[in-house]
Design a protein around this motif. Sequence first.
Motif, short mmCIF file in Angstrom:
data_model
loop_
_atom_site.label_atom_id
_atom_site.label_comp_id
_atom_site.label_asym_id
_atom_site.label_seq_id
_atom_site.Cartn_x
_atom_site.Cartn_y
_atom_site.Cartn_z
N LYS A 197 86.19 90.80 -112.61
CA LYS A 197 85.26 90.84 -113.74
C LYS A 197 83.91 90.28 -113.30
O LYS A 197 83.46 89.24 -113.77
N LEU A 198 83.27 91.02 -112.41
CA LEU A 198 81.98 90.59 -111.89
C LEU A 198 80.93 90.59 -112.98
O LEU A 198 80.84 91.53 -113.78
N LYS A 199 80.13 89.55 -113.02
CA LYS A 199 79.05 89.48 -114.00
C LYS A 199 77.95 90.48 -113.65
O LYS A 199 77.33 91.06 -114.53
N ASP A 200 77.74 90.67 -112.36
CA ASP A 200 76.76 91.66 -111.88
C ASP A 200 77.49 92.62 -110.93
O ASP A 200 77.50 92.43 -109.72
N ALA A 201 78.13 93.63 -111.51
CA ALA A 201 78.94 94.56 -110.72
C ALA A 201 78.11 95.36 -109.73
O ALA A 201 78.63 95.82 -108.70
N ALA A 202 76.83 95.52 -110.01
CA ALA A 202 75.97 96.28 -109.10
C ALA A 202 75.66 95.49 -107.83
O ALA A 202 75.26 96.07 -106.82
N ASN A 203 75.83 94.19 -107.89
CA ASN A 203 75.56 93.32 -106.74
C ASN A 203 76.75 92.38 -106.54
O ASN A 203 76.68 91.20 -106.94
N PRO A 204 77.83 92.88 -105.95
CA PRO A 204 79.06 92.09 -105.83
C PRO A 204 78.88 90.76 -105.12
O PRO A 204 79.63 89.81 -105.39
N ALA A 205 77.92 90.66 -104.20
CA ALA A 205 77.74 89.42 -103.44
C ALA A 205 76.84 88.42 -104.14
O ALA A 205 76.66 87.30 -103.65
N ASP A 206 76.29 88.79 -105.28
CA ASP A 206 75.37 87.91 -106.00
C ASP A 206 76.08 86.61 -106.39
O ASP A 206 77.17 86.65 -106.96
N PRO A 207 75.49 85.45 -106.10
CA PRO A 207 76.11 84.17 -106.48
C PRO A 207 76.37 84.06 -107.98
O PRO A 207 77.20 83.25 -108.41
N LEU A 208 75.66 84.85 -108.79
CA LEU A 208 75.86 84.84 -110.24
C LEU A 208 77.31 85.15 -110.59
O LEU A 208 77.83 84.71 -111.62
N ASN A 209 77.98 85.90 -109.71
CA ASN A 209 79.38 86.26 -109.97
C ASN A 209 80.34 85.09 -109.78
O ASN A 209 81.44 85.09 -110.33
N ARG A 210 79.92 84.11 -108.98
CA ARG A 210 80.78 82.94 -108.72
C ARG A 210 80.55 81.93 -109.83
O ARG A 210 79.61 81.15 -109.79
N ARG A 211 81.42 81.94 -110.81
CA ARG A 211 81.19 81.14 -111.99
C ARG A 211 82.50 80.68 -112.62
O ARG A 211 83.56 81.20 -112.31
N VAL A 212 82.37 79.71 -113.49
CA VAL A 212 83.49 79.27 -114.31
C VAL A 212 83.09 79.53 -115.76
O VAL A 212 82.06 79.04 -116.22
N GLN A 213 83.86 80.33 -116.43
CA GLN A 213 83.58 80.63 -117.83
C GLN A 213 84.50 79.78 -118.71
O GLN A 213 85.71 79.71 -118.49
N VAL A 214 83.91 79.14 -119.71
CA VAL A 214 84.68 78.34 -120.66
C VAL A 214 84.56 79.01 -122.02
O VAL A 214 83.46 79.32 -122.48
N VAL A 215 85.71 79.24 -122.65
CA VAL A 215 85.75 79.96 -123.93
C VAL A 215 86.46 79.11 -124.97
O VAL A 215 87.54 78.56 -124.70
N ASN A 216 85.85 78.99 -126.14
CA ASN A 216 86.50 78.31 -127.26
C ASN A 216 87.34 79.35 -128.00
O ASN A 216 86.82 80.20 -128.71
N MET A 217 88.65 79.28 -127.84
CA MET A 217 89.55 80.28 -128.41
C MET A 217 89.92 80.01 -129.85
O MET A 217 90.52 80.85 -130.52
N ASP A 218 89.58 78.83 -130.35
CA ASP A 218 90.07 78.41 -131.66
C ASP A 218 88.90 78.09 -132.59
O ASP A 218 88.05 77.29 -132.26
#
Length: 217
Positions: free
Chosen positions: A189-210
């Motif tokens: 689930k790349l954030k920037d699929a057009a640039n797979p090597a972009d550091p933007l893809n290396r991330r931690v996503q935190v989601v409030n499920m409740d």
Amino acid sequence: MTPYFERFAVRAAAFSAVLMMSAGAAFAGEAVTADQILNALKPKSVTRGITVGPQTAQPVDAAAQAKQAALLDSVRNRKTRSLSLGEREQIAELAASKPKIDLEIQFDYNSAEISKGSMQAVQELGKALSDPNLKGSTFVVAGHTDGIGSDGFNQDLSERRADTIKRYLVEKYGLVGQDLVAVGYGKTKLKDAANPADPLNRRVQVVNMDTKTAASK
């Protein structure tokens, strides 16, 4: 640059910043604050019979809510590596409409050790998730890698990194482990699929499920 164009550039930059914030922005690991994280994850005000997502309000679907609760209950206290592909995709589908934030938390090369430069971002995350306004919520901590390397390597790395963040939050901030669901998505689930090597893809996503925190106010 003329004064007119300078003013135009400033307004355009400000408008872009507002758009980014309203969509659940990604923040650089060194700059994010607990308040920014809290604001991104805080559920919208909820009225009776209405569930409010990050952007739109929709009628409550009791069956969907029951299904979500069952899924979350089934993955609490589970080892991250035990989650099946189907479970990971279900979590991602549910998370799509929830309050979330992407954090550029960097790790040592090919490692699950948090880099010194990103430690402050993790500490700010701990402060935010400890805030009374988020009490009672269940959070998904999702690890993502860039597109370099094999699927298996990146999947394992993302899971270990998600586990590291969860463990840090539990040990350093006393958060309840069963309220933090760690999940790894590798490079799927790349954030920037057009640039797979972009550091933007290396991330931690935190989601409030409740959203029960807002509903109980």
